[in-house]
Scaffold this motif. Structure first.
Motif, short mmCIF file in Angstrom:
data_model
loop_
_atom_site.label_atom_id
_atom_site.label_comp_id
_atom_site.label_asym_id
_atom_site.label_seq_id
_atom_site.Cartn_x
_atom_site.Cartn_y
_atom_site.Cartn_z
N GLY A 74 0.83 -1.21 0.00
CA GLY A 74 0.00 0.00 0.00
C GLY A 74 0.86 1.25 0.00
N PRO A 75 0.23 2.44 0.01
CA PRO A 75 0.99 3.68 0.03
C PRO A 75 1.75 3.82 1.35
N THR A 137 -0.94 4.30 -5.46
CA THR A 137 -1.97 3.66 -4.64
C THR A 137 -2.44 2.39 -5.34
N PRO A 138 -2.06 1.23 -4.81
CA PRO A 138 -2.49 -0.03 -5.44
C PRO A 138 -4.00 -0.20 -5.38
N ARG A 139 -4.53 -0.90 -6.37
CA ARG A 139 -5.96 -1.18 -6.39
C ARG A 139 -6.33 -2.02 -5.17
N GLY A 140 -7.48 -1.70 -4.57
CA GLY A 140 -7.96 -2.46 -3.42
C GLY A 140 -7.47 -1.95 -2.08
N THR A 141 -6.59 -0.93 -2.07
CA THR A 141 -6.11 -0.40 -0.79
C THR A 141 -6.97 0.78 -0.35
N SER A 145 -8.94 5.41 -5.57
CA SER A 145 -10.05 6.01 -6.30
C SER A 145 -10.66 4.99 -7.25
N ASP A 146 -11.70 5.43 -7.97
CA ASP A 146 -12.35 4.55 -8.95
C ASP A 146 -11.63 4.53 -10.29
N LEU A 147 -10.70 5.46 -10.48
CA LEU A 147 -9.93 5.50 -11.72
C LEU A 147 -8.71 4.60 -11.57
N ALA A 181 -2.93 -0.02 -10.31
CA ALA A 181 -2.89 1.21 -9.51
C ALA A 181 -4.12 2.05 -9.78
N CYS A 182 -4.48 2.87 -8.80
CA CYS A 182 -5.62 3.76 -8.92
C CYS A 182 -5.17 5.21 -8.71
#
Length: 197
Positions: A74-75, A137-141, A145-147, A181-182
């Protein structure tokens, strides 16, 4: 007797005065004795400053690029990925700034690399390179965001070069991996020099 002593004393003072007068101008004009310190410094040429201006800038296609996903979940303080570029040309070149890097789903969403400030230029002899830490920011963390983007290839370019190159994304075992990533940006650290192996 007193008159003779006065005469001898006056002659001695007069002779000493002549000696001082004779030596004074010689030292002042620099014809005798060591020169003053400022004369020594001004007679030496200044050392040439180190300049990158005479070297060409590194070109995208003359560099060997790798984009490696790390184990950060995660971040935070640990980088999520690492981008590196190695000079595979014959001559030295200057890597002068942040590289261009983005990961995108076709023409849709993309995550673009951004840096802060102006990093110092790095001179790269053949076989040496730079490394840039990448944070996103990895997806799911939490906070994602939605992007979002999910892709196995990044597009990179060297600073001051319009040419671009596609680079496979791999894991730490050099196997193909998915960048997930998001958000709109990923943060790049200033490029740091990495010696050849």
């Amino acid at each position: 007797m007193r008159a003779k002593l006065r005469l001898v004393g006056a002659v001695a003072v007069f002779t000493a005065g002549l000696a001082v007068a004779a030596c004074g101008p010689t030292a002042a004009h620099g014809t005798g004795g060591p020169p003053p310190p400022h004369s020594v410094r001004s007679s030496r040429p200044a050392a040439p400053a180190v300049s990158h201006g005479s070297l060409p800038t590194c070109r995208t296609h003359a560099l060997k690029w790798t984009f490696t996903l790390l184990n950060a979940e995660g971040p935070g303080q640990q980088p999520n990925a690492r981008l590196s570029a190695v000079n595979r040309g014959k001559d030295r070149c200057v890597f002068g700034g942040y590289p261009g890097v983005d990961v995108h789903n076709g023409k849709a969403n993309s995550v673009d690399g951004v840096g802060r400030g102006r990093p110092a230029p790095v001179t790269l002899p053949k076989g040496e390179g730079v490394t840039v830490d990448v944070r996103y920011t990895p997806r799911g963390t939490k906070g994602a965001s939605d992007l979002c983007v999910s892709e196995s290839e990044a597009v990179v370019r060297a600073p001051q070069d319009a040419a671009r190159a596609a680079v496979p994304i791999t894991d730490t075992r050099h196997k193909t991996a998915k960048f997930k990533a998001c958000g709109e940006t990923m943060l790049l650290s200033p490029p740091r020099h990495t010696p050849g192996t």
